[in-house]
Design a protein around this motif. Structure first.
Motif, mmCIF file in Angstrom:
data_model
loop_
_atom_site.group_PDB
_atom_site.id
_atom_site.type_symbol
_atom_site.label_atom_id
_atom_site.label_comp_id
_atom_site.label_asym_id
_atom_site.label_seq_id
_atom_site.Cartn_x
_atom_site.Cartn_y
_atom_site.Cartn_z
ATOM 1 N N GLU A 129 -36.864 38.982 89.242
ATOM 2 C CA GLU A 129 -35.923 39.880 88.649
ATOM 3 C C GLU A 129 -35.725 39.622 87.304
ATOM 4 N N ASN A 130 -35.645 38.427 86.930
ATOM 5 C CA ASN A 130 -35.770 38.103 85.374
ATOM 6 C C ASN A 130 -36.716 38.425 84.678
ATOM 7 N N ILE A 131 -37.760 38.034 85.217
ATOM 8 C CA ILE A 131 -39.074 38.400 84.428
ATOM 9 C C ILE A 131 -39.476 39.868 84.250
ATOM 10 N N ILE A 132 -39.118 40.667 85.297
ATOM 11 C CA ILE A 132 -39.367 41.981 85.194
ATOM 12 C C ILE A 132 -38.212 42.586 84.147
ATOM 13 N N SER A 133 -37.079 42.046 84.189
ATOM 14 C CA SER A 133 -36.329 42.490 83.244
ATOM 15 C C SER A 133 -36.655 42.175 81.686
ATOM 16 N N ALA A 134 -37.243 40.999 81.673
ATOM 17 C CA ALA A 134 -37.660 40.656 80.358
ATOM 18 C C ALA A 134 -38.864 41.541 79.791
ATOM 19 N N ALA A 135 -39.616 42.064 80.785
ATOM 20 C CA ALA A 135 -40.777 42.718 80.279
ATOM 21 C C ALA A 135 -40.083 44.302 79.961
ATOM 22 N N VAL A 136 -39.255 44.668 80.803
ATOM 23 C CA VAL A 136 -38.695 46.134 80.768
ATOM 24 C C VAL A 136 -37.835 45.970 79.286
ATOM 25 N N ASN A 137 -37.110 45.002 79.055
ATOM 26 C CA ASN A 137 -36.291 44.937 77.821
ATOM 27 C C ASN A 137 -36.943 44.682 76.510
ATOM 28 N N THR A 138 -38.244 43.982 76.686
ATOM 29 C CA THR A 138 -39.039 43.785 75.294
ATOM 30 C C THR A 138 -40.158 44.986 75.269
ATOM 31 N N GLY A 139 -40.291 45.706 76.330
ATOM 32 C CA GLY A 139 -41.147 46.992 76.235
ATOM 33 C C GLY A 139 -42.700 46.575 76.470
ATOM 34 N N ALA A 140 -42.716 45.241 77.319
ATOM 35 C CA ALA A 140 -44.219 44.863 77.619
ATOM 36 C C ALA A 140 -44.636 45.810 78.676
ATOM 37 N N GLU A 141 -45.993 46.217 78.292
ATOM 38 C CA GLU A 141 -46.342 47.145 79.362
ATOM 39 C C GLU A 141 -47.290 46.379 80.449
ATOM 40 N N ALA A 142 -47.505 45.063 80.368
ATOM 41 C CA ALA A 142 -48.284 44.353 81.055
ATOM 42 C C ALA A 142 -47.789 42.794 81.335
ATOM 43 N N ILE A 143 -47.762 42.337 82.466
ATOM 44 C CA ILE A 143 -47.721 41.020 82.792
ATOM 45 C C ILE A 143 -48.755 39.937 83.193
ATOM 46 N N HIS A 144 -49.285 38.907 82.429
ATOM 47 C CA HIS A 144 -50.104 38.235 82.925
ATOM 48 C C HIS A 144 -49.520 36.931 83.520
ATOM 49 N N PRO A 145 -49.925 36.660 84.694
ATOM 50 C CA PRO A 145 -49.110 35.555 85.492
ATOM 51 C C PRO A 145 -49.703 34.289 85.370
ATOM 52 N N GLY A 146 -50.933 34.142 84.696
ATOM 53 C CA GLY A 146 -51.655 32.698 84.569
ATOM 54 C C GLY A 146 -51.792 32.106 86.049
ATOM 55 N N PHE A 147 -51.770 30.984 86.356
ATOM 56 C CA PHE A 147 -52.096 30.432 87.659
ATOM 57 C C PHE A 147 -50.750 29.733 88.108
#
Ligand code: ADP
Length: 450
Positions: free
Chosen positions: A64-82
Motif C-alpha cells: 500500500e505504501n509503495i503504491i501510494s508513493a507512486a500515485v503521490n509522485t505521479g510515477a507511471e511505472a514501478i520497477h521492482p528489482g529482485f
C-alpha cells in the motif's frame, strides 16, 4: 516510452535501475525505509519517499505504501528489482488495477511461474526437458511410491520456494517421511504455502541459465547463457558467461528457453534455469525478474538489460533480432557480501570507514556503498558485485583477481578473500566447476590469514 519510474527496491539494484532510467532520460522516484534514509539510491534519485520502518515487512514489502508513493509522485511505472516484491503476483495485480505499469511480466505469468511445481508441468507441455520427478505437488503416499520409480537420491522442494531455501535431500528410503514433513513445515513457515514436489537429485550438476527478452508483441530473443555453478547452500556466489557447454547443447538450451518463454506468452526480461549433467539439461525454474547476475550477460553482449526492461514496459518493440545479438569474450561476477566466512558466513553489518573501488579496462563495480556508509543489519548481506570482462576466460580470471586485490572496503568483514581463494583454486581456473565445488573445497578455501 515511460517518463517517470518508481524503484521499489534498495541497495545496488536500486542504483543500477536509476542509472538505466537516466540513460533513457526517465525521471526516478526512490522509496526507502527509515534505516535507509542516507542510502545512495535515495541520494541519486530525482525524488525519494519514505515508506516505513526498517523491517522489510513494514517498508519494501509494504504494497500500500509503495503504491501510494507512486500515485503521490505521479510515477507511471514501478520497477521492482529482485527480491522483495519482484515476484509477487498480488503486487503486480495491484499495480495493474491502479493503472501503474509493473516493469516485468503480467501478474498471471508471475503467478504461474511462482508455483514451481505447476511451472514444471507447463514446461513439460512446451516440450522442455525436466528433471525426472513428480507431476506437480505430491502427498506423502504418492511421494513414497514415486521413490521406487525414480530411485534415490531425491530432492523434496517447496512449490513456493526461492533463494535456495525449502529443499531437503533424501538419500535413504527410511529418511523420506521425516524429510517430507520437515520440508512441508519449512515451506509453510518460509513461504506461507506447504505444497512440495519431488525431483531426482542430480549429483553435482552445473547450473546454467538462459537470459530471455520478450516484448509485448510476441518477439522473444535470448542473450545466451550464464554458468552459476559456484554456489553455497544452493545460493549463487560467482557467475560467468558464457558457460563451457559445447555448441550443440548451448544451442538446444537457448532454443528450449525461447520455446518456454513463448509457451507462456512471456513479456519483459526473464531467466530460464537449468541444471546440467553429462546426460543433458533439465529445466528447474523460471525467474520472472531481473537477476543479480545479469551484468555478466551485459558484458558479453553489450546490451543493457535493465534499459531493455524499461523500453519493453513502455511498449517499445525489441530493437534486436536474434541474429543481431553477438557474444564477445568472457565475463565473471563475484558477489561481495558483508559476512564472515570464518565464522559460518555470519552477516557482518557495520560502517564502511574507507572505500577504494578498482578501475581499469573492463572492470565494473555495482554497489551502493560509499565511505562512512552504515550497512544496516535488516537486509541481505550482499553489498556489491564486482564484474570483469576479458577476451577469454583466462584473461577474465586474471582481471578479476587483480580487481579483487585492489578493492578496499574497510570496517566490516567481507567474503572478499574467500572469493579470491576460489578465483585462485586450480579447479576453478581449469573450469572444473559444478554446484558441489564450494562444499568440496571448503576447508582449503578457508585457509587464509585474516
Ligand atoms: P531456488 O528457487 O530456491 O533458487 P532452484 O530450483 O532454482 O531453487 O534451485 C537452486 C539450486 O539448487 C540449483 O541451482 C541447484 O544447485 C540446486 N538444485 C535444484 N534442483 C536440483 C536437483 N534436482 N538436483 C540437484 N541440484 C538441484
Amino acid at each position: 516510452m515511460l517518463q517517470k519510474v518508481l524503484i521499489a527496491n534498495r541497495g545496488e539494484i536500486a542504483v543500477r535501475i536509476i542509472r538505466a532510467c537516466r540513460s533513457l532520460g526517465i525521471e526516478t522516484v526512490a522509496v526507502y525505509s527509515k534505516a535507509d534514509a542516507e542510502s545512495l539510491h535515495v541520494q541519486l534519485a530525482d525524488n525519494a519517499v519514505c515508506i516505513g520502518d526498517a523491517p522489510a515487512q513494514k517498508s519494501y514489502l509494504n504494497m500500500e505504501n509503495i503504491i501510494s508513493a507512486a500515485v503521490n509522485t505521479g510515477a507511471e511505472a514501478i520497477h521492482p528489482g529482485f527480491g522483495f516484491l519482484s515476484e509477487n503476483a498480488t503486487f503486480a495485480k495491484l499495480c495493474e488495477s491502479c493503472g501503474i505499469v509493473f516493469v516485468g511480466p503480467n501478474a498471471k505469468t508471475i503467478e504461474v511461474m511462482g508455483d514451481k511445481a505447476k511451472a514444471k508441468q507447463l514446461m513439460q507441455d512446451a516440450g522442455v526437458p525436466l528433471v525426472p520427478g513428480s507431476e506437480g505437488e505430491v502427498s506423502l503416499e504418492a511421494g513414497k511410491k514415486l521413490l521406487k520409480s525414480i530411485g534415490l537420491p531425491v530432492l523434496i522442494k517447496a512449490s513456493a520456494g526461492g533463494g535456495g531455501r525449502g529443499m531437503r535431500i533424501v538419500k535413504e528410503a527410511e529418511e523420506f517421511t521425516r524429510a517430507y514433513h520437515a520440508a512441508k513445515q519449512e515451506a509453510k513457515s518460509a513461504f506461507g504455502h506447504d505444497g512440495v514436489y519431488i525431483e531426482k537429485l542430480i549429483e553435482n550438476p552445473k547450473h546454467v541459465e538462459v537470459q530471455i527478452l520478450a516484448d509485448k508483441y510476441g518477439h522473444v530473443i535470448h542473450l545466451g547463457e550464464r554458468d552459476c555453478s559456484i554456489q553455497r547452500r544452493n545460493q549463487k556466489v560467482i557467475e560467468e558467461a558464457p558457460s563451457r557447454l559445447d555448441a550443440s547443447m548451448r544451442n538446444a538450451m537457448c532454443e528450449a528457453a525461447v520455446k518456454a518463454a513463448k509457451h507462456v506468452n512471456y513479456e519483459n526480461a526473464g531467466t530460464v534455469e537449468f541444471i546440467v549433467d553429462e546426460a543433458g539439461f533439465y529445466f528447474i525454474e523460471m525467474n520472472t525478474r531481473i537477476q543479480v547476475e545479469h551484468p555478466v550477460t551485459e558484458m558479453i553482449t553489450g546490451i543493457d538489460i535493465v534499459r531493455e526492461q524499461l523500453l519493453i514496459a513502455g511498449g517499445v518493440t525489441l530493437a534486436d533480432e536474434q541474429s543481431d545479438v553477438t557474444f564477445n569474450g568472457h565475463a565473471i561476477e563475484v558477489r561481495i557480501n558483508a559476512e564472515d566466512p570464518k565464522h559460518g558466513f555470519r552477516p557482518s553489518p557495520g560502517t564502511v570507514d574507507f572505500l577504494h573501488v578498482p578501475g581499469g579496462m573492463s572492470v565494473r563495480f555495482d554497489s551502493a556503498l560509499y565511505t562512512d556508509y552504515d550497512i544496516p543489519p535488516y537486509y541481505d548481506s550482499m553489498v556489491g558485485k564486482l564484474i570483469v570482462h576479458g577476451r577469454d576466460r583466462e584473461e577474465a580470471i586474471l582481471r578479476l583477481q587483480a580487481a579483487l586485490s585492489e578493492l578496499i572496503i574497510s570496517g566490516v568483514s567481507l567474503n572478499q578473500t574467500f572469493l579470491m581463494m576460489i578465483m585462485k583454486h586450480p579447479d576453478y581456473v581449469d573450469g572444473n566447476i559444478d554446484t558441489g565445488f564450494i562444499e568440496r573445497h571448503m576447508r582449503r578455501l578457508l585457509e587464509y590469514e585474516t
